[in-house]
Every structure is written in C-alpha cells, then in structure tokens.
Write a protein that holds these residues in place. Structure first.
Motif, PDB file in Angstrom:
ATOM      1  N   MET A 228      -0.500   3.304   5.379  1.00 50.12           N
ATOM      2  CA  MET A 228      -0.689   3.482   4.284  1.00 50.12           C
ATOM      3  C   MET A 228      -0.173   4.153   3.148  1.00 50.12           C
ATOM      4  SD  MET A 228      -4.717   5.245   4.796  1.00 50.12           S
ATOM      5  CE  MET A 228      -3.519   6.697   5.636  1.00 50.12           C
ATOM      6  N   GLY A 229       0.369   5.076   3.063  1.00 50.46           N
ATOM      7  CA  GLY A 229       1.238   5.558   1.595  1.00 50.46           C
ATOM      8  C   GLY A 229       2.041   4.202   1.188  1.00 50.46           C
ATOM      9  N   CYS A 230       2.566   3.053   2.091  1.00 51.73           N
ATOM     10  CA  CYS A 230       3.107   2.332   1.287  1.00 51.73           C
ATOM     11  C   CYS A 230       2.352   1.026   0.669  1.00 51.73           C
ATOM     12  CB  CYS A 230       4.141   1.522   2.067  1.00 51.73           C
ATOM     13  SG  CYS A 230       5.460   2.407   3.253  1.00 51.73           S
ATOM     14  N   ILE A 231       1.228   0.964   1.351  1.00 54.91           N
ATOM     15  CA  ILE A 231       0.834   0.021   1.583  1.00 54.91           C
ATOM     16  C   ILE A 231      -0.124   0.192  -0.025  1.00 54.91           C
ATOM     17  CG2 ILE A 231      -2.327  -1.132   1.287  1.00 54.91           C
ATOM     18  CD1 ILE A 231       0.188  -2.557   2.711  1.00 54.91           C
ATOM     19  N   PHE A 232      -0.817   1.607  -1.087  1.00 52.80           N
ATOM     20  CA  PHE A 232      -1.751   2.975  -1.560  1.00 52.80           C
ATOM     21  C   PHE A 232      -0.261   2.930  -2.277  1.00 52.80           C
ATOM     22  CE2 PHE A 232      -3.400   5.504  -3.867  1.00 52.80           C
ATOM     23  CZ  PHE A 232      -4.339   4.790  -4.530  1.00 52.80           C
ATOM     24  N   GLY A 233       0.641   2.621  -2.062  1.00 50.20           N
ATOM     25  CA  GLY A 233       1.881   3.256  -3.013  1.00 50.20           C
ATOM     26  C   GLY A 233       2.318   1.986  -4.435  1.00 50.20           C
ATOM     27  N   ALA A 234       2.142   0.819  -3.811  1.00 55.19           N
ATOM     28  CA  ALA A 234       2.027  -0.664  -3.649  1.00 55.19           C
ATOM     29  C   ALA A 234       1.129  -1.033  -5.042  1.00 55.19           C
ATOM     30  CB  ALA A 234       2.787  -1.905  -3.571  1.00 55.19           C
ATOM     31  N   PHE A 235      -0.314  -0.835  -4.323  1.00 53.70           N
ATOM     32  CA  PHE A 235      -1.623  -1.316  -5.118  1.00 53.70           C
ATOM     33  C   PHE A 235      -1.541   0.420  -6.239  1.00 53.70           C
ATOM     34  CE2 PHE A 235      -6.169  -0.252  -5.509  1.00 53.70           C
ATOM     35  CZ  PHE A 235      -6.500  -1.230  -6.105  1.00 53.70           C
ATOM     36  N   LEU A 236      -0.765   1.421  -6.400  1.00 54.80           N
ATOM     37  CA  LEU A 236      -1.158   2.260  -6.708  1.00 54.80           C
ATOM     38  C   LEU A 236      -0.449   1.689  -8.331  1.00 54.80           C
ATOM     39  CD1 LEU A 236      -1.894   5.199  -8.142  1.00 54.80           C
ATOM     40  CD2 LEU A 236       0.086   6.291  -6.895  1.00 54.80           C
ATOM     41  N   ALA A 237       0.784   0.867  -7.986  1.00 58.92           N
ATOM     42  CA  ALA A 237       2.103   0.820  -9.487  1.00 58.92           C
ATOM     43  C   ALA A 237       1.362  -0.273 -10.347  1.00 58.92           C
ATOM     44  CB  ALA A 237       2.351   0.174  -8.432  1.00 58.92           C
ATOM     45  N   HIS A 288      -4.260  -5.890  12.039  1.00 56.84           N
ATOM     46  CA  HIS A 288      -2.939  -6.177  11.960  1.00 56.84           C
ATOM     47  C   HIS A 288      -2.273  -7.331  11.550  1.00 56.84           C
ATOM     48  CE1 HIS A 288      -0.320  -3.039  14.163  1.00 56.84           C
ATOM     49  NE2 HIS A 288      -1.679  -2.240  14.258  1.00 56.84           N
ATOM     50  N   SER A 289      -3.989  -7.944  11.910  1.00 57.88           N
ATOM     51  CA  SER A 289      -3.741  -9.093  10.839  1.00 57.88           C
ATOM     52  C   SER A 289      -3.638  -8.994   9.416  1.00 57.88           C
ATOM     53  CB  SER A 289      -5.727  -9.765  11.361  1.00 57.88           C
ATOM     54  OG  SER A 289      -5.832  -9.870  13.178  1.00 57.88           O
ATOM     55  N   ALA A 290      -4.449  -8.221   8.770  1.00 58.63           N
ATOM     56  CA  ALA A 290      -4.625  -8.019   7.678  1.00 58.63           C
ATOM     57  C   ALA A 290      -2.711  -7.661   7.058  1.00 58.63           C
ATOM     58  CB  ALA A 290      -5.414  -7.397   7.307  1.00 58.63           C
ATOM     59  N   LEU A 291      -2.338  -6.889   7.500  1.00 55.66           N
ATOM     60  CA  LEU A 291      -0.744  -6.647   7.391  1.00 55.66           C
ATOM     61  C   LEU A 291       0.030  -7.931   7.658  1.00 55.66           C
ATOM     62  CD1 LEU A 291       0.095  -3.801   9.920  1.00 55.66           C
ATOM     63  CD2 LEU A 291       0.085  -3.441   6.988  1.00 55.66           C
ATOM     64  N   VAL A 330      -8.936  -4.910   3.148  1.00 52.43           N
ATOM     65  CA  VAL A 330      -9.050  -4.578   4.754  1.00 52.43           C
ATOM     66  C   VAL A 330      -7.962  -3.335   5.705  1.00 52.43           C
ATOM     67  CG1 VAL A 330      -9.115  -5.347   7.034  1.00 52.43           C
ATOM     68  CG2 VAL A 330     -10.165  -7.259   5.167  1.00 52.43           C
ATOM     69  N   LEU A 331      -6.974  -2.954   4.931  1.00 52.19           N
ATOM     70  CA  LEU A 331      -6.055  -2.277   5.996  1.00 52.19           C
ATOM     71  C   LEU A 331      -6.837  -0.661   5.294  1.00 52.19           C
ATOM     72  CD1 LEU A 331      -2.821  -3.873   4.716  1.00 52.19           C
ATOM     73  CD2 LEU A 331      -3.830  -4.031   6.809  1.00 52.19           C
ATOM     74  N   PHE A 332      -7.367  -0.686   4.077  1.00 52.24           N
ATOM     75  CA  PHE A 332      -7.569   0.474   3.751  1.00 52.24           C
ATOM     76  C   PHE A 332      -8.412   1.641   4.791  1.00 52.24           C
ATOM     77  CE2 PHE A 332      -7.377  -0.411  -0.972  1.00 52.24           C
ATOM     78  CZ  PHE A 332      -5.628   0.463  -1.021  1.00 52.24           C
ATOM     79  N   GLY A 333      -9.722   1.182   5.054  1.00 54.31           N
ATOM     80  CA  GLY A 333     -10.617   1.781   5.971  1.00 54.31           C
ATOM     81  C   GLY A 333     -10.199   1.785   7.445  1.00 54.31           C
ATOM     82  N   ASN A 334      -9.734   0.783   7.787  1.00 55.14           N
ATOM     83  CA  ASN A 334      -9.090   1.032   9.267  1.00 55.14           C
ATOM     84  C   ASN A 334      -8.154   1.904   9.422  1.00 55.14           C
ATOM     85  OD1 ASN A 334     -10.482  -1.110  10.510  1.00 55.14           O
ATOM     86  ND2 ASN A 334      -9.439  -3.019   9.345  1.00 55.14           N
TER      87      ASN A 334
END
Length: 404
Positions: A228-237, A288-291, A330-334
C-alpha cells in the motif's frame, strides 16, 4: 475475531457509508482543496521554491503518520467517539494556524497539526468499520465508502478554485472548519460507540509493545502495508505535483480542477466496481489481478512518455492515467482490508500502524520522485513503473506467507 463477535451495525448501510465517507474525507478535502491555491499561497507567503510548495501536501502525510500512532492506542483505550472529538479539536487548531499564517514555515506547522488531528477521525472511522465488518464484508463496505469518498477529490479542487474566485485562499480553511463541524455533529448524534468499556484496552507500554510487536512481525499485515505504501507513494507524487504537471507543464489554466476530477472519477468507478464484485470474487483475486494490471499500466505510461520525449499530448497522458488509476482504485480498499483482516482484536492500533507505515513509506517515495519533476513527466512514469512493481512483490510475499 469471529463474525459472531462483531458489533451489530446501528445505522442503515446507506447512512453508515455516507457518514464514514464524510468522516474520512476530511483527509482528502484538506489535501485536494488546496491544490488550485498552492502557487498563490507560495507567492503570498514569500516562497519561490516549487519543492517547498509541494510540501504543503507532502508534509500532511508526515503529520498523519505520527497522528495515527497516537490515536490508534487512544481509540482502543478511550473509545471511538472520544477519539473523534479530540481529533477534530486538534484539526481545528491546526486549521486556524494555517488560516492566520504569514510565512511558509507557520503554514507548514499548521499543516502538521491539522494532519495530526485529522488522524483521529480517520483512525476511529476505520476502527468503527472493523468493529462491525470483517473480510470481504469489510472490503465491500470500504469500496462503497470509497465511491462516496472519491467525490471529495473530484469536487474539492473545483470548490477550492471557486473560493479563490470569490474570496482569498484563507477561506479554504474556513471551509475545512465547517465540514469538520458537520461531520462531528452528525457522528455524535447518529453513531453509537462501537467499543464497549469492557472491551477497551487500557494504555500501558507493555501492551503497546506486545501489540506493536505482533503487528510488525505479522508477515501478511506488513506485506500488504508495504504494498500500500509503494502504490500510494507513486500516487502521492502525482497528487502533490498535479498543479505543476497540469498548470505549469501543460498550461491548462483553470481547466486543471476538471482534469483532476476526471482522473479522480476513475478511482471512484473502480471502487464501485470493486464493491459490486468483491463478495463474489474475493478481495485477494481482485487485488492481485489489479496489481498485475497496474504493472502493465505503468509500463504503457513509461512507453508513452519516452515516445514523446517526456511530454506526451495532454489527451494521451490523461487517457493513460485514467486507465491506470482504475486499477489503483481497486487496490486502495482491498489492500487496506487485507492488512486489517488479522487485527480485529486491536483494530485501532492496527489501523494506526498500517496507516503510519504506508504514510512513512509513501512520503519519501513522493519527495524523491517530485524532486526530479521540472519540465517533463519522466519522473512520474518511472515512479509508477518502479513502485507498482515493488508493490506486487510485497503483496506476493504477503500472500505466500498467508498460504503456507
């Protein structure tokens, strides 16, 4: 925690979703309504550094990381309602400091206090949800909350732009105070306490150490939190630099809030899709499909950016982001529900540590990416490619430990 020990929801699902979404949306409002005003705030407060202006958003997540560590144990020891009350009061103090600030340093201090305070409602709302739902049911509720929650990122920049047209940027903070008051009154009038006194955990350093050690050594919790931190880090940038991207690089002017709303709408659409299917397909399959799809998106974005020497046409860039943000939605909530699933007995502290880990990981990621953002979007594309890949590795690791 077994399904039979969950607190029975006191509100209908529609009102509950709307209330929890409003409570947690204070975070999104406090970030996204600021975006159209950031350059003006920087000019008025004497800052000519784009990196310092980006801190108006990024530093908010640092304050949240520490706020969540405080309010997590507080919520488990004192209950959800008192946590929300204290958090909203601290949030109001920080908001007033920002409103009256005359320098960027005071503004950033106010933002830290704001973020520390808003962590209370966020943690308490997550704990209230976990008190009443678990597993796929929690993922379903979180997805529907995200549908309502995502309206805030869609509308907040438009609201912030409107405030700038009719008033000064300082009145954006007046808006924060009004929304916090509405959310607080609604919660205290309609939502009962979900953590009875007999189930509360009095704060002791020993209990904090034992609970924290359990969480930090639980591989599934940590794996999904890191993902979650990796995904959100890219999104936060992207988020913290969105005004620079669309108003400086692409020169979109007052169209910026509309473009931002369009991209936020992709995440809202994904959350609705996830809420409709998670009970049928399961959150692990969807996640995992969304990843995997997010990796495909990031590679496609990277190819597009390199094909156009760092600045693809606006329609191509926005179109690619729209598709990619669907998978991120899809990733955020899951990911959050999967990290929280083993922590029913310590939902407050669990939400705090998970939130803090993801925040403390995402902020440096965003700062590193944005440091290279000047006159092209190479850093954004590379950031998504690298950190979507790392998120997939972390989630796979969490899944493998879960299955063993």
């Amino acid at each position: 925690m077994s399904q039979s020990t969950l607190v029975k929801p006191a509100l209908g699902i529609f009102e509950f979703v709307c209330l929890m979404a409003l409570m947690t949306s204070l975070v999104a409002l406090s970030i996204d309504a600021m975006l159209p005003a950031m350059n003006q705030i920087g000019a008025d407060l004497g800052s000519d550094s784009q990196q310092q202006i980006h801190l108006i958003v990024s530093i908010f997540f640092i304050g949240m990381a520490f706020g969540q560590l405080f309010f997590g144990p507080f919520a488990d020891a004192r209950g959800r309602r008192e946590t929300i009350l204290v958090g909203l009061l601290v949030f109001a103090v920080g908001t007033v400091i920002c409103m009256l600030s005359e320098s960027m340093e005071v503004m950033l201090l106010g933002r830290l206090i704001q973020a520390f305070g808003v962590s209370g409602p966020r943690i308490a709302a997550m704990a209230v949800i976990r008190d009443q739902f678990v597993g796929e049911s929690m993922a379903r509720v979180m997805s529907f909350i995200m549908v309502v929650f995502i309206l805030m990122p869609m509308l907040a920049p438009l609201v912030g732009q409107s405030v700038l047209i009719w008033f000064s940027w300082r009145h954006i903070f007046t808006l924060f105070l009004v929304v916090a008051l509405i959310a607080g009154v609604w919660f205290f009038v309609r939502q009962p306490e979900t953590l009875p006194k007999e189930k509360r955990k009095p704060f002791t350093w020993k209990v904090l150490y034992q609970s924290t050690r359990y969480i930090l050594t639980h591989k599934a919790v940590m794996g999904y939190s890191i993902a979650m931190g990796c995904i959100f880090g890219a999104f936060l940038a992207y988020l913290s630099a969105s005004q620079t991207i669309f108003q400086t690089i692409y020169q979109t002017g007052e169209q910026f809030p509309l473009i931002f709303a369009l991209l936020a709408g992709s995440i809202g659409l994904a959350s609705f899709f996830n809420g409709a299917l998670v009970m049928r397909l399961g959150m692990h399959l969807l996640c995992h499909s969304a990843l995997l799809c997010s990796i495909v998106f990031s590679l496609a974005l990277l190819a597009v950016v390199f094909a156009y020497a760092g600045v693809p046409p606006l329609s191509v860039f926005v179109g690619t982001l729209f598709v990619g943000f669907f998978f991120i939605g899809v990733l955020f909530g899951n990911l959050n529900a999967m990290a929280m699933q083993p922590l029913g007995a310590m939902a407050g502290l669990g939400a705090a540590i998970i939130g803090s880990i993801s925040s403390l990981l995402s902020v440096p990621v965003a700062l590193i990416i944005d440091a290279y953002l000047i006159d092209n979007v190479y850093p954004i594309a590379i950031g998504f490619a690298v950190f979507c890949s790392l998120a997939t590795v972390a989630a796979r690791w969490a899944t493998s430990t879960r299955m063993n």
